[in-house]
Write a protein that holds these residues in place. Structure first.
Motif, PDB file in Angstrom:
ATOM      1  N   GLU B 238      -8.983 -37.140  46.623  1.00  0.00           N
ATOM      2  CA  GLU B 238      -8.425 -36.487  48.114  1.00  0.00           C
ATOM      3  C   GLU B 238      -9.283 -37.103  49.117  1.00  0.00           C
ATOM      4  O   GLU B 238      -8.998 -36.912  50.297  1.00  0.00           O
ATOM      5  CB  GLU B 238      -8.724 -35.032  47.797  1.00  0.00           C
ATOM      6  CG  GLU B 238      -7.405 -34.515  46.952  1.00  0.00           C
ATOM      7  CD  GLU B 238      -7.424 -33.154  46.999  1.00  0.00           C
ATOM      8  OE1 GLU B 238      -8.313 -32.363  47.874  1.00  0.00           O
ATOM      9  OE2 GLU B 238      -6.671 -32.098  46.402  1.00  0.00           O
ATOM     10  N   GLU B 239     -10.499 -37.687  48.958  1.00  0.00           N
ATOM     11  CA  GLU B 239     -11.252 -37.901  50.032  1.00  0.00           C
ATOM     12  C   GLU B 239     -10.693 -39.407  50.568  1.00  0.00           C
ATOM     13  O   GLU B 239     -10.977 -39.977  51.802  1.00  0.00           O
ATOM     14  CB  GLU B 239     -12.489 -38.383  49.785  1.00  0.00           C
ATOM     15  CG  GLU B 239     -13.213 -36.886  49.535  1.00  0.00           C
ATOM     16  CD  GLU B 239     -14.479 -37.125  48.597  1.00  0.00           C
ATOM     17  OE1 GLU B 239     -15.239 -38.149  48.797  1.00  0.00           O
ATOM     18  OE2 GLU B 239     -14.948 -36.168  47.641  1.00  0.00           O
ATOM     19  N   PHE B 240     -10.122 -40.143  49.707  1.00  0.00           N
ATOM     20  CA  PHE B 240      -9.686 -41.471  50.258  1.00  0.00           C
ATOM     21  C   PHE B 240      -8.320 -41.539  50.924  1.00  0.00           C
ATOM     22  O   PHE B 240      -7.373 -40.545  50.583  1.00  0.00           O
ATOM     23  CB  PHE B 240      -9.525 -42.508  48.972  1.00  0.00           C
ATOM     24  CG  PHE B 240     -11.018 -42.498  48.308  1.00  0.00           C
ATOM     25  CD1 PHE B 240     -11.109 -41.936  47.293  1.00  0.00           C
ATOM     26  CD2 PHE B 240     -11.745 -43.413  48.899  1.00  0.00           C
ATOM     27  CE1 PHE B 240     -12.354 -41.955  46.602  1.00  0.00           C
ATOM     28  CE2 PHE B 240     -12.959 -43.512  48.349  1.00  0.00           C
ATOM     29  CZ  PHE B 240     -13.510 -43.057  46.977  1.00  0.00           C
ATOM     30  N   ASP B 241      -7.817 -42.493  51.554  1.00  0.00           N
ATOM     31  CA  ASP B 241      -6.515 -42.481  52.553  1.00  0.00           C
ATOM     32  C   ASP B 241      -5.664 -42.951  51.606  1.00  0.00           C
ATOM     33  O   ASP B 241      -5.467 -44.190  51.697  1.00  0.00           O
ATOM     34  CB  ASP B 241      -6.880 -43.341  53.590  1.00  0.00           C
ATOM     35  CG  ASP B 241      -5.930 -43.258  54.674  1.00  0.00           C
ATOM     36  OD1 ASP B 241      -5.532 -44.304  55.283  1.00  0.00           O
ATOM     37  OD2 ASP B 241      -4.759 -42.526  54.143  1.00  0.00           O
ATOM     38  N   ILE B 242      -5.059 -42.196  50.837  1.00  0.00           N
ATOM     39  CA  ILE B 242      -3.909 -42.551  49.970  1.00  0.00           C
ATOM     40  C   ILE B 242      -2.647 -41.880  50.298  1.00  0.00           C
ATOM     41  O   ILE B 242      -2.490 -40.546  50.073  1.00  0.00           O
ATOM     42  CB  ILE B 242      -4.186 -42.315  48.401  1.00  0.00           C
ATOM     43  CG1 ILE B 242      -5.494 -42.787  47.749  1.00  0.00           C
ATOM     44  CG2 ILE B 242      -3.109 -42.975  47.516  1.00  0.00           C
ATOM     45  CD1 ILE B 242      -6.124 -42.359  46.673  1.00  0.00           C
ATOM     46  N   ARG B 243      -1.676 -42.585  50.813  1.00  0.00           N
ATOM     47  CA  ARG B 243      -0.676 -42.033  51.452  1.00  0.00           C
ATOM     48  C   ARG B 243       0.650 -41.953  50.592  1.00  0.00           C
ATOM     49  O   ARG B 243       1.453 -42.595  50.470  1.00  0.00           O
ATOM     50  CB  ARG B 243      -0.149 -42.677  52.767  1.00  0.00           C
ATOM     51  CG  ARG B 243      -1.197 -42.704  53.762  1.00  0.00           C
ATOM     52  CD  ARG B 243      -0.683 -43.687  54.877  1.00  0.00           C
ATOM     53  NE  ARG B 243      -2.042 -44.010  55.652  1.00  0.00           N
ATOM     54  CZ  ARG B 243      -1.949 -44.570  56.516  1.00  0.00           C
ATOM     55  NH1 ARG B 243      -0.735 -45.229  57.044  1.00  0.00           N
ATOM     56  NH2 ARG B 243      -2.973 -44.847  57.216  1.00  0.00           N
ATOM     57  N   SER B 245       2.630 -38.817  47.726  1.00  0.00           N
ATOM     58  CA  SER B 245       2.807 -37.383  47.338  1.00  0.00           C
ATOM     59  C   SER B 245       1.842 -36.954  46.353  1.00  0.00           C
ATOM     60  O   SER B 245       1.601 -37.651  45.463  1.00  0.00           O
ATOM     61  CB  SER B 245       4.264 -37.043  46.981  1.00  0.00           C
ATOM     62  OG  SER B 245       4.292 -35.982  45.954  1.00  0.00           O
ATOM     63  N   PRO B 246       1.293 -35.690  46.612  1.00  0.00           N
ATOM     64  CA  PRO B 246       0.141 -35.310  45.380  1.00  0.00           C
ATOM     65  C   PRO B 246       0.536 -35.605  44.066  1.00  0.00           C
ATOM     66  O   PRO B 246       0.012 -35.829  43.311  1.00  0.00           O
ATOM     67  CB  PRO B 246      -0.060 -33.871  45.800  1.00  0.00           C
ATOM     68  CG  PRO B 246       0.478 -33.767  47.330  1.00  0.00           C
ATOM     69  CD  PRO B 246       1.534 -34.738  47.618  1.00  0.00           C
TER      70      PRO B 246
END
Lengths: 188, 313
Positions: B238-243, B245-246
């Motif tokens: 969650e800390e990384f910028d991954i765009r 959907s969860p």
């Protein structure tokens, strides 16, 4: 035209689309219009209005039999009015006594980029959660319904913001100023 | 045992409650103060074995405060064995045709119960969903809506409010006919209605990939180590910028973890079936996750060489 607002970041939202309506104040024969003009389409079974397009300014108009017209696609308030006048002129030339009553801008859509990524989940959890809707399963952007001025902003993780629902240019300048200060807290 | 006022002794005395006879008796003079008291505990004989016509259970189900009359009503049953008796069968018909204000509600509750059974949800969530439906139904504006989508959305919101979210696709699978879009629209509608009714009280947190981890992992039969590793990995990601959907992130993490473990590795198709995420999406999410894989996967689970061996997207 109001002067550009001074946002501390220097970012100004750019208008992408303006929707306006005007009343031509006379009943129209849509079939006649469709037959006698080049740039129009009319499929009564699909939709009961003539869809007419002009090249300059690049806009589209929906012309209804009651004489009301909707003009979309302009990037500027003056251009929208100019385009609507051009459409009215075409209708006049086709032989209908068209007038130009109650020109009103109904909706302005603008977009901008705040230049940093935003933590949307955190944003939706705070006191602004009452106004936000963030459903990553349904739509990747956060839908923020601002109360004052009353408009809707779509905020994306990339930092791009789309503002819609404004009736005046000042409205979305104010809205962007309001949202920018809040968004800066949720920079990733 | 208790204290009550005895009319013979003219004072407060100790009073004994005799359960077998249902009597409240004064212990000093023996006067029966109350007899035939109604026992409010549940039926103590269970009739699981006996089925058929003469079910000797004397009490019905619990009262339902959501229904108009608490669910107490008498229904004329259709006689078994096809009795040609004109009176009883027409009585049954007349009763059912009569104005029953709760008919729609009862049917809706039944549908919600069926859907939650298929998903294996606890009664708490089912009751919440019933409550939400009743609140929405109170405002008459929901008539023309797609009932299936509305009920499915009630269940979806109930799951969210109990912090046990279910993906819209999972809800789709048990809602007959409703599409993801319709359920999404119905959900927005319900949230708005509930907000109008009770000034913005709808509390629903955003979903996180970790909420679904346990379920997806157990669907695939992963062992405990892998499940723990997956949950940790998702927390870190969650800390990384991954765009993405969860859910897609969850599916991709599961894919990585299962590729790293020694046991039988589920194929992309299996993971796609268990999570509801399309294979192409899992592949793309894997591409997005791959640059951060060293930081996300816990070191106690897999060593660096294994990670390097991981097929690059």
């Amino acid at each position: 035209m109001a002067a550009r607002r001074n946002n501390p970041s220097g970012i100004v939202p750019i208008i992408q689309n303006i929707v306006s309506t005007v009343d031509l104040d006379c009943a129209l024969d849509l079939n006649h219009i469709a037959l006698h003009s080049r740039n129009s389409e009319f499929f009564p079974k699909r939709f009961s209005a003539v869809i007419m397009r002009i090249k300059d300014p690049k806009t589209t108009a929906l012309i209804f039999a009651s004489g009301k017209m909707v003009c979309t696609g302009a990037k500027n308030e003056t251009q929208s009015k100019l385009a609507a006048r051009k459409f009215a002129r075409i209708i006049q030339k086709l032989g209908f006594p068209a007038k130009f009553r109650d020109f009103r801008i109904q909706n302005i859509v603008a977009s901008c980029d705040v230049q940093f990524t935003i933590r949307l989940e955190k944003f939706a959890c705070t006191s602004h959660g009452a106004f936000s809707t963030y459903e990553p399963e349904l739509f990747p952007g956060l839908i923020y319904r601002m109360k004052q001025p009353k408009l809707v902003l779509l905020i994306f993780v990339s930092g791009k913001v789309v503002i819609t629902g404004a009736k005046k240019r000042d409205d979305f300048y104010t809205a962007f100023d309001n949202i920018y200060s809040v968004l800066a807290e949720f920079k990733k | 045992m208790g204290d009550a006022f005895c009319s013979d002794c003219k004072r407060q005395t100790e009073v004994v409650f005799d359960h077998s006879a249902g009597d409240t008796v004064c212990s000093e003079c023996g006067l029966v103060l109350e007899s035939h008291s109604i026992d409010e505990t549940s039926e103590w004989r269970t009739f699981a074995n006996e089925s058929g016509d003469n079910d000797p259970v004397r009490v019905g189900g619990p009262t339902n405060p959501l229904l108009a009359d608490g669910g107490l009503s008498t229904v004329i049953a259709k006689p078994n064995g096809g009795s040609g008796e004109f009176l009883s069968s027409s009585l049954g018909r007349w009763q059912n045709r009569g104005s029953n204000p709760d008919r729609g509600l009862i049917l809706a509750f039944k549908t919600i119960a069926t859907m939650s059974d298929r998903l294996g949800l606890v009664a708490t969530i089912k009751d919440r969903a019933n409550e939400i439906y009743k609140r929405v139904e109170d405002q008459k504006s929901s008539r023309g809506r797609n009932q299936d989508a509305l009920l499915a959305a009630c269940l979806y919101i109930a799951c969210r409010q109990e912090d046990k979210p279910r993906t819209v696709k999972e809800i789709c699978s048990v809602a007959n006919g409703a599409t993801k879009k319709e359920i999404g629209r119905a959900k927005e509608y319900i949230v708005k209605q509930l907000g109008l009714e009770t000034g913005q009280s709808v509390e629903m947190g955003t979903i996180h990939a970790g909420d679904f981890m346990r379920r997806f992992c157990s669907n695939l039969g992963m062992n405990n180590q892998a499940v723990k590793a997956a949950q940790e990995a998702v927390q870190k990601s969650e800390e990384f910028d991954i765009r993405r959907s969860p859910i897609s992130i969850a599916a991709a993490v599961i894919y990585i973890i299962t590729q790293l473990s020694e046991e039988k590795k589920p194929s992309l198709k299996d993971i796609s079936g268990a999570t509801g995420v399309a294979e192409g999406t899992i592949r793309n999410s894997y591409k997005d996750l791959h640059p951060h894989v060293l930081k996300i996967i816990p070191s106690w689970f897999a060593k660096e060489e294994d990670l390097k061996n991981l097929c690059s997207p």
